[in-house]
Write an enzyme that holds these catalytic residues in place. Structure first.
Site, PDB file in Angstrom:
ATOM      1  N   ARG A 107      -3.414  -5.529  -7.359  1.00 14.35           N
ATOM      2  CA  ARG A 107      -3.357  -6.576  -6.321  1.00 14.35           C
ATOM      3  C   ARG A 107      -4.676  -7.333  -6.214  1.00 14.35           C
ATOM      4  NH1 ARG A 107       1.003  -6.657  -3.952  1.00 14.35           N
ATOM      5  NH2 ARG A 107       0.440  -8.161  -2.348  1.00 14.35           N
ATOM      6  N   LYS A 110     -11.637   2.974  -3.217  1.00 17.78           N
ATOM      7  CA  LYS A 110     -10.717   2.192  -4.059  1.00 17.78           C
ATOM      8  C   LYS A 110     -10.429   0.830  -3.421  1.00 17.78           C
ATOM      9  CE  LYS A 110      -5.910   1.521  -4.382  1.00 17.78           C
ATOM     10  NZ  LYS A 110      -5.257   0.919  -3.229  1.00 17.78           N
ATOM     11  N   ASN A 111     -10.419   0.782  -2.086  1.00 16.81           N
ATOM     12  CA  ASN A 111     -10.086  -0.489  -1.441  1.00 16.81           C
ATOM     13  C   ASN A 111     -11.320  -1.310  -1.073  1.00 16.81           C
ATOM     14  OD1 ASN A 111      -7.433   0.032  -1.781  1.00 16.81           O
ATOM     15  ND2 ASN A 111      -7.028   0.717   0.310  1.00 16.81           N
ATOM     16  N   VAL A 122       3.051  -0.635   9.378  1.00 17.27           N
ATOM     17  CA  VAL A 122       2.309  -1.568   8.504  1.00 17.27           C
ATOM     18  C   VAL A 122       3.168  -2.023   7.320  1.00 17.27           C
ATOM     19  CG1 VAL A 122       0.217  -1.901   7.125  1.00 17.27           C
ATOM     20  CG2 VAL A 122       0.123  -0.538   9.239  1.00 17.27           C
ATOM     21  N   CYS A 154       1.259  -0.837  -5.215  1.00 16.02           N
ATOM     22  CA  CYS A 154       2.349   0.093  -4.919  1.00 16.02           C
ATOM     23  C   CYS A 154       3.545  -0.645  -4.324  1.00 16.02           C
ATOM     24  CB  CYS A 154       1.862   1.160  -3.947  1.00 16.02           C
ATOM     25  SG  CYS A 154       0.631   2.233  -4.704  1.00 16.02           S
ATOM     26  N   ASP A 159      -2.235   4.476   4.963  1.00 13.24           N
ATOM     27  CA  ASP A 159      -2.485   5.261   3.742  1.00 13.24           C
ATOM     28  C   ASP A 159      -2.807   6.727   4.041  1.00 13.24           C
ATOM     29  OD1 ASP A 159      -2.685   2.741   1.965  1.00 13.24           O
ATOM     30  OD2 ASP A 159      -4.082   2.401   3.586  1.00 13.24           O
TER      31      ASP A 159
HETATM   32  N1  EPU Z   1       1.378  -9.394   4.704  1.00 12.40           N
HETATM   33  C1  EPU Z   1       2.143 -10.530   4.772  1.00 12.40           C
HETATM   34  N2  EPU Z   1       1.653 -11.653   4.170  1.00 12.40           N
HETATM   35  C2  EPU Z   1       0.464 -11.692   3.502  1.00 12.40           C
HETATM   36  C3  EPU Z   1      -0.307 -10.501   3.432  1.00 12.40           C
HETATM   37  C4  EPU Z   1       0.191  -9.357   4.050  1.00 12.40           C
HETATM   38  O1  EPU Z   1       3.207 -10.560   5.377  1.00 12.40           O
HETATM   39  O2  EPU Z   1       0.077 -12.734   2.965  1.00 12.40           O
HETATM   40  C5  EPU Z   1       1.896  -8.149   5.324  1.00 12.40           C
HETATM   41  C6  EPU Z   1       2.259  -7.077   4.268  1.00 12.40           C
HETATM   42  O3  EPU Z   1       3.538  -7.293   3.722  1.00 12.40           O
HETATM   43  C7  EPU Z   1       2.115  -5.798   5.054  1.00 12.40           C
HETATM   44  C8  EPU Z   1       0.989  -6.100   6.052  1.00 12.40           C
HETATM   45  O4  EPU Z   1       0.858  -7.524   6.088  1.00 12.40           O
HETATM   46  O5  EPU Z   1       3.293  -5.559   5.776  1.00 12.40           O
HETATM   47  C9  EPU Z   1      -0.347  -5.477   5.692  1.00 12.40           C
HETATM   48  O6  EPU Z   1      -0.737  -5.877   4.391  1.00 12.40           O
HETATM   49  P1  EPU Z   1      -2.273  -6.099   4.011  1.00 12.40           P
HETATM   50  O7  EPU Z   1      -2.431  -7.492   3.513  1.00 12.40           O
HETATM   51  O8  EPU Z   1      -3.122  -5.659   5.142  1.00 12.40           O
HETATM   52  O9  EPU Z   1      -2.432  -5.104   2.795  1.00 12.40           O
HETATM   53  P2  EPU Z   1      -3.204  -5.322   1.430  1.00 12.40           P
HETATM   54  O10 EPU Z   1      -4.450  -6.070   1.662  1.00 12.40           O
HETATM   55  O11 EPU Z   1      -2.251  -5.798   0.390  1.00 12.40           O
HETATM   56  C10 EPU Z   1      -4.730  -3.214   1.608  1.00 12.40           C
HETATM   57  C11 EPU Z   1      -4.894  -1.967   0.792  1.00 12.40           C
HETATM   58  C12 EPU Z   1      -3.701  -1.048   0.994  1.00 12.40           C
HETATM   59  C13 EPU Z   1      -3.608  -0.719   2.475  1.00 12.40           C
HETATM   60  C14 EPU Z   1      -3.512  -2.021   3.307  1.00 12.40           C
HETATM   61  C15 EPU Z   1      -3.494  -1.773   4.801  1.00 12.40           C
HETATM   62  C16 EPU Z   1      -6.155  -2.795  -1.062  1.00 12.40           C
HETATM   63  C17 EPU Z   1      -6.228  -3.091  -2.517  1.00 12.40           C
HETATM   64  N3  EPU Z   1      -5.006  -2.319  -0.605  1.00 12.40           N
HETATM   65  O12 EPU Z   1      -3.554  -3.832   1.089  1.00 12.40           O
HETATM   66  O13 EPU Z   1      -3.963   0.130   0.275  1.00 12.40           O
HETATM   67  O14 EPU Z   1      -2.470   0.063   2.713  1.00 12.40           O
HETATM   68  O15 EPU Z   1      -4.611  -2.887   2.982  1.00 12.40           O
HETATM   69  O16 EPU Z   1      -4.636  -1.099   5.201  1.00 12.40           O
HETATM   70  O17 EPU Z   1      -7.134  -2.945  -0.355  1.00 12.40           O
HETATM   71  C18 EPU Z   1      -3.454   2.117  -0.865  1.00 12.40           C
HETATM   72  O18 EPU Z   1      -4.672   2.298  -0.950  1.00 12.40           O
HETATM   73  O19 EPU Z   1      -2.604   2.989  -1.240  1.00 12.40           O
HETATM   74  C19 EPU Z   1      -2.964   0.849  -0.331  1.00 12.40           C
HETATM   75  C20 EPU Z   1      -1.701   0.468  -0.397  1.00 12.40           C
END
Ligand code: EPU
Length: 467
Positions: A124, A50-51, A360, A148, A338
């Protein structure tokens, strides 16, 4: 009522004309009825992550050539991205029987704002369209993001990076407008935290930018390495250095490619925890040890056993009693955020006190309240239990003590987010009596063929409504 199959998912209907988040209307609610107490035993196959998959699809927009992606799972973000491409005039053939997506991106036009707003609050992934759209059209409108509700989830790193690369941007509640009439240029970018999405943003924007981009503080999740492999096949030049440094040398054009999607290690771990908690045995075809090493260590300490073969991993309970564990979520190569929810539910059955420190997301433990209503004893705390993290000083409830073993009792619970959702399914499978799991439609965001897999494992369940 039980042992019936889930109803087929609702056909995707045209989005309403307003700009409200439309999840429920588009995807239905659904209530899962589970009668617990039966070990889950059997075999299932985990397909593309999914990611990763939706990002493989975004990368396909960086070329006019065709992209073919294999090992595709039918999770919701894949459907949403396919719809968005079609709204831009592209064609996506989703061959479900062969788990293959064929993307034809030539002749695309920019997504108009009214069309883009139909996707407000649904996913997202659209934020990752910035680079490809700016390269193609010199401008982009990105709808407000969904995903989420597990913390602030700011996109400041994304926007700062794009701005350093020459994009002009403005944001309001309905989305972000960007332009780069002179194209994007390489830049030196430093991430204060190794964000998965921001790292992908920089890579997807830099591959066709003028000059070189140096990204310091990058995330190095296997899903990101998989995206880099796809881009390399397309003609990109990307170097992954030590110490979270990624260098991208911009090239003039990329070509289409074939790519086999990385299997979903989050789904694999979820089923592993279901085997552990129910004292079952689940063979997960497609599960891979390399990307799951941090999970497997915690799984083993908790009393789980696993056998690795060429085709997957079989998960089971090795010790008659589960053991408490002390663990902390971290960016890769650490224990993924996750993975924690299904593991926490399994640990409600361990003999002793387990400790979790979530580093995280600051708001990812709210789901434990409903587990407590089922009989669990999980106490959340504001202090960092473990290493100090950025959330301790901000007073967020982000650590948990899980006291076990506690018998769980079936009741009515409502899923707040995807991974918490799977952990509630595990709780319902362990509980005595019947549970009603509301909002089960959320499961479809990350678990392909969920009902078929539950049936194959012998779960005693039925569904009211559709997912
Ligand atoms: N963050 C910031 N600023 C930003 C981006 C992120 O402060 O511009 C912070 C977030 O608030 C968080 C941390 O950095 O505290 C990590 O966020 P990250 O950007 O790594 O997460 P993401 O890319 O939005 C993806 C997955 C998530 C998974 C995370 C961490 C996707 C679509 N989603 O999210 O997946 O938890 O990486 O591995 O790839 C899930 O599958 O249930 C899920 C939430």
């Amino acid at each position: 009522m039980f042992n019936e199959k889930f109803s087929a998912p609702a056909p995707m209907t045209a989005a309403p004309d307003d700009v409200e988040p439309a999840n429920e209307r588009r995807y239905g609610h659904g209530v899962l009825h589970v009668r617990g107490g039966k070990p889950l035993t059997g075999r299932l196959r985990v397909r593309g992550a999914k990611n990763t998959l939706p990002k493989n699809m975004v990368a396909a927009l960086l070329t006019d050539g065709d992209t073919r992606i294999h090992n595709v799972s039918q999770v919701r973000d894949v459907t949403i991205m396919a719809e968005m491409f079609q709204a831009m005039g592209g064609r996506v053939d989703n061959d479900e029987a062969n788990a293959t997506l064929h993307i034809h991106p030539n002749g695309l036009h920019a997504l108009d704002i009214a069309d883009a707003r139909r996707y407000n609050g649904l996913s997202r992934i659209p934020i990752l369209l910035c680079g490809p759209m700016l390269h193609r059209f010199g401008q982009a409108f990105i709808p407000s993001l969904g995903g989420c509700n597990i913390g602030d989830r700011s996109i400041n790193f994304h926007l700062d990076a794009l701005s350093k690369m020459g994009a002009k941007l403005s944001s309001d509640a309905s989305g972000t407008t960007l332009s780069a009439p002179k194209g994007l240029r390489g830049a030196k970018i430093h991430l204060d935290y190794p964000s998965v999405g921001a790292t992908e943003q920089v890579i997807l924007s830099a591959v066709l930018a003028r000059g070189e981009t140096e990204l310091v503080g990058a995330a190095v999740e296997p899903e990101i390495m998989d995206l880099i492999c796809q881009l390399q096949k397309m003609g990109a030049i990307i170097t992954v250095d030590t110490d979270r440094v990624i260098r991208i040398e911009g090239v003039r054009a990329l070509k289409g490619c074939q790519h086999i999607a990385l299997p979903d290690r989050l789904e694999s771990a979820s089923w592993a925890c279901a085997a552990l908690a129910t004292n079952g045995r689940i063979e997960v075809e497609g599960a891979r040890q390399l990307e799951m090493m941090a999970f497997l260590n915690v799984f083993r300490r908790a009393g789980g056993g696993f056998d690795v073969t060429d085709s997957g991993i079989t998960f089971y309970r090795e010790s008659p009693e589960l053991h408490p564990v002390n663990f902390e979520t971290q960016p890769h190569p650490g224990f993924m955020t996750d993975w924690q929810q299904p593991m926490v539910t399994a640990l409600t059955q361990a003999h002793g006190v387990s400790v979790l420190h979530e580093t995280v997301y600051e708001g990812r433990l709210g789901y434990t309240e409903q587990l407590n209503r089922m009989g669990a004893r999980i106490q959340v705390q504001r202090d960092c239990i473990g290493t100090r993290c950025r959330f301790g000083r901000l007073n967020h409830l982000h650590s948990a003590l899980i006291v076990g073993p506690t018998p769980l009792k079936g009741t009515k619970i409502t899923i707040p987010d995807l991974r918490a959702g799977f952990s509630y399914v595990i709780a319902a499978l362990c509980a005595s009596g019947e549970s009603e799991v509301h909002n089960i439609a959320l499961i479809n965001r990350g678990y392909d063929d969920f009902s078929e897999k539950m049936s194959a494992l012998g779960a005693d369940f039925a569904l009211d409504g559709v997912i």
